[in-house]
Design an enzyme around this catalytic site. Structure first.
Site, PDB file in Angstrom:
ATOM      1  N   GLY A  12       0.822  -1.212   0.000  1.00 18.62           N
ATOM      2  CA  GLY A  12       0.000   0.000   0.000  1.00 18.62           C
ATOM      3  C   GLY A  12       0.853   1.258   0.000  1.00 18.62           C
ATOM      4  N   ASP A  13       0.196   2.391  -0.219  1.00 18.34           N
ATOM      5  CA  ASP A  13       0.844   3.710  -0.195  1.00 18.34           C
ATOM      6  C   ASP A  13       1.947   3.847  -1.233  1.00 18.34           C
ATOM      7  OD1 ASP A  13      -0.826   4.255   1.960  1.00 18.34           O
ATOM      8  OD2 ASP A  13       0.651   3.557   3.413  1.00 18.34           O
ATOM      9  N   LYS A  16      -0.668   5.390  -5.580  1.00 11.86           N
ATOM     10  CA  LYS A  16      -1.748   5.064  -6.532  1.00 11.86           C
ATOM     11  C   LYS A  16      -2.593   6.301  -6.851  1.00 11.86           C
ATOM     12  CE  LYS A  16      -3.174   1.934  -3.563  1.00 11.86           C
ATOM     13  NZ  LYS A  16      -2.039   1.915  -2.617  1.00 11.86           N
ATOM     14  N   GLY A  40      -5.907   5.661   1.895  1.00  8.38           N
ATOM     15  CA  GLY A  40      -5.674   7.106   1.901  1.00  8.38           C
ATOM     16  C   GLY A  40      -4.885   7.418   0.646  1.00  8.38           C
ATOM     17  N   HIS A  41      -5.536   7.986  -0.348  1.00  6.03           N
ATOM     18  CA  HIS A  41      -4.889   8.241  -1.636  1.00  6.03           C
ATOM     19  C   HIS A  41      -4.677   9.743  -1.796  1.00  6.03           C
ATOM     20  CE1 HIS A  41      -6.522   4.156  -3.329  1.00  6.03           C
ATOM     21  NE2 HIS A  41      -5.771   4.034  -2.261  1.00  6.03           N
ATOM     22  N   THR A  42      -3.411  10.133  -1.865  1.00  5.28           N
ATOM     23  CA  THR A  42      -3.066  11.559  -1.847  1.00  5.28           C
ATOM     24  C   THR A  42      -2.879  12.095  -3.260  1.00  5.28           C
ATOM     25  OG1 THR A  42      -1.797  11.000   0.122  1.00  5.28           O
ATOM     26  CG2 THR A  42      -1.488  13.222  -0.773  1.00  5.28           C
ATOM     27  N   THR A 129      -6.293  -0.129  10.602  1.00  5.17           N
ATOM     28  CA  THR A 129      -6.576   1.313  10.614  1.00  5.17           C
ATOM     29  C   THR A 129      -7.782   1.620  11.517  1.00  5.17           C
ATOM     30  OG1 THR A 129      -8.031   1.092   8.711  1.00  5.17           O
ATOM     31  CG2 THR A 129      -5.718   1.617   8.251  1.00  5.17           C
ATOM     32  N   GLN A 230      -4.990  -0.370  -1.028  1.00  6.52           N
ATOM     33  CA  GLN A 230      -3.995  -1.210  -0.351  1.00  6.52           C
ATOM     34  C   GLN A 230      -2.973  -1.717  -1.380  1.00  6.52           C
ATOM     35  OE1 GLN A 230      -7.626  -2.118   0.628  1.00  6.52           O
ATOM     36  NE2 GLN A 230      -7.183  -0.231   1.690  1.00  6.52           N
ATOM     37  N   SER A 305      -1.283   8.198   5.435  1.00  8.12           N
ATOM     38  CA  SER A 305      -2.243   9.205   4.953  1.00  8.12           C
ATOM     39  C   SER A 305      -3.572   9.087   5.693  1.00  8.12           C
ATOM     40  CB  SER A 305      -2.524   8.995   3.463  1.00  8.12           C
ATOM     41  OG  SER A 305      -1.343   8.812   2.753  1.00  8.12           O
ATOM     42  N   ARG A 311       5.498   5.138   8.849  1.00  3.83           N
ATOM     43  CA  ARG A 311       5.571   3.910   8.052  1.00  3.83           C
ATOM     44  C   ARG A 311       6.940   3.270   8.241  1.00  3.83           C
ATOM     45  NH1 ARG A 311       3.288   7.130   2.873  1.00  3.83           N
ATOM     46  NH2 ARG A 311       1.072   7.058   3.363  1.00  3.83           N
ATOM     47  N   SER A 416       7.454   8.626 -11.559  1.00  4.03           N
ATOM     48  CA  SER A 416       6.980   9.782 -10.805  1.00  4.03           C
ATOM     49  C   SER A 416       8.160  10.308  -9.989  1.00  4.03           C
ATOM     50  CB  SER A 416       5.846   9.331  -9.881  1.00  4.03           C
ATOM     51  OG  SER A 416       5.550  10.338  -8.945  1.00  4.03           O
TER      52      SER A 416
END
Ligand code: GDP
Ligand code: IMO
Ligand code: MG
Length: 430
Positions: A12-13, A16, A40-42, A129, A230, A305, A311, A416
């Site tokens: 995850g994280d 995405k 939590g998608h930032t 979570t 995830q 997030s 993390r 990215s």
């Protein structure tokens, strides 16, 4: 037309949300297919930042329709807050949102159950979570859940009370009560009131049967992107069980979470962070407990997030990545956060593991007690965040990409180099 899929290949994280936002202009529909507000998608743009938990990450593009698919579980209160947050940026969301009426509801008591169960696990806790994910999916599989489409039925309140009371009996049997935990800092009764109000707030959003909706879109020539939450190593079947989430995070989850046949899956985009992170408990073979791990956390701003938890950080695990590529049928890798690796003289990647004197190239049953076999590579000192083209990549970084491609046999098609949507370099991707 087929449904392209974008999902995480680690824990995850991976970034995405950012990549979905970048790709959205190429699609007409963005559809979440599993998970809930544990995600939590930032997304960052022009100095603004938003973290999405339930709404697909296509929502910033005014043209895209965003579907919350039937495999997703919904906390009405969290979804309402997301819509209000986006409204504060001047974005009207409801008209571009569709909710599958078969999506299950996270009830306030699911959150209490999650907290009660985690507490009872003691040292063996999963590190959930605490958004009610496990208990809600449990009720779904036990055929006693409540779905979005049930809210307008005349017996909804009766069914809600029935489910709530059953949860409260379990919670009391475990020595807790509705007074044991606060929900978002408020009492259960207060939270329940807000939650019921939130259901009313959501009632004017169009509900659909996501299986028909997706097929109609495809027949009309619309382009659909399925957004995972995830990551593969948190999948309930193929992750590091029991330290996983409670849904299928892999490509197969798109079929059950949206209602499409496997033959309708198109490209599978696997998001890979240039190193690894994990939040919550469970095995993590390349985890670093030293200054290097701290540097990755600091430079990568690796704090959850959704929960704000630090993390855990470690080197890229190519042996695990190969597993994720296999399970998902990944056609393209999109690499995120290599900018965080700038400044390390040497960078390591795990290519296999050692356990009890044996050499392992595959992830074993429990993923536990693995010593990674690391291959050290020369790092790069250049700042990547301002780069605009692959030609500007330091040679060591180009070699790093090539190594990933050779190991996984999948092209790295997007890189990215920062959180903003502009900090994205297309590499061999039309
Ligand atoms: P998701 O859950 O996969 O959508 O990822 P998260 O949003 O939880 O975490 C990814 C974090 O990294 C977010 O804070 C993003 O803004 C940020 N991010 C995404 N891509 C990049 C990148 O290429 N470089 C850096 N430095 N940050 C990134
Ligand atoms: P996104 O979509 C990272 C982790 C939790 C915990 C385990 C089970 O932002 O990548 P749960 O709440 O599902 O019962 O927690 O899974 N977890 C995530 N870790 N990113 C996520 O989502 C996660 N969603 C759940 O930390 O270890
Ligand atoms: Mg996240």
């Amino acid at each position: 037309m087929k449904v392209d899929v974008l999902l995480g290949l680690q824990w995850g994280d991976e970034g995405k949300g950012k990549i979905v936002d970048v790709l959205t202009p190429r699609y007409d529909v963005i559809a979440r297919f599993q998970g809930g507000p544990n995600a939590g998608h930032t997304i960052e743009w022009d100095g603004h930042k938003v973290v999405l938990h339930t709404i697909p990450s296509g929502v910033l593009n005014p043209k895209a329709i965003n579907l919350i698919g039937s495999g997703v579980i919904i906390d009405a209160q969290i979804l309402k807050k997301e819509i209000e947050k986006l409204a504060s940026f001047g974005m009207e969301v409801k008209s571009r949102l569709r909710i599958a009426r078969k999506a299950h509801l996270i009830l306030p008591t699911h959150r209490l159950l999650d907290a009660t169960l985690e507490k009872s696990r003691g040292e063996a806790k999963i590190g959930s979570t605490l958004k009610g994910i496990g208990p809600t999916y449990t009720d779904k599989i036990a055929r006693q859940g409540i779905r979005m489409g049930d809210v307008i039925q005349p017996d909804f309140i009766k069914r809600y009370e029935h489910a709530k009371n059953a949860h409260i009996r379990t919670i009391s049997a475990m020595g807790e009560s509705t007074a044991s935990f606060l929900l978002d800092g408020i009492s259960f009764d207060e939270y329940e009131k807000q939650w019921l109000d939130a259901l009313k707030f959501l009632s004017d959003i169009e509900q659909v049967d996501s299986e028909y909706f997706i097929h109609q879109q495809l027949s009309a020539g619309k382009r659909v992107l399925a957004e995972g939450a995830q990551g593969t190593l948190l999948d309930v079947d193929f992750g590091s069980y029991p330290f996983v989430t409670s849904s299928n995070t892999v490509t197969a989850g798109v079929c059950t979470g949206l209602g499409i046949a496997p033959s309708l899956v198109g490209n599978v985009f696997g998001i890979v962070k240039a190193y690894c992170t994990r939040v919550g408990s469970g095995p993590f073979p390349t985890e670093l407990f030293n200054e290097t791990g701290d540097t990755l956390r600091r430079n990568g701003n690796e704090f959850g997030s959704t929960t704000g938890r630090p993390r855990r950080c470690g080197w890229l695990d190519l042996a695990a990545l190969k597993y994720s590529v296999m399970i998902n049928g990944v056609t393209h890798i999109f690499l995120t956060k290599p900018d965080v690796l700038s400044g390390f003289d040497q960078i390591a990647v795990a290519t296999s593991y050692q356990r009890d004197g044996a050499s392992l190239t595959e992830l074993p049953y429990d993923h536990e007690n693995l010593t990674p076999v690391l291959e050290w590579r020369k790092g790069w000192s250049e700042d990547l965040t301002k780069l605009l083209d692959v030609d500007q990549f330091p040679i060591e970084f180009t070699d790093y990409i090539k190594f990933i491609e050779d190991f996984t046999c999948v092209p790295v098609s997007i890189v990215s180099v920062g959180p903003d949507r502009e900090q994205t370099i297309f590499r061999d991707f039309e």
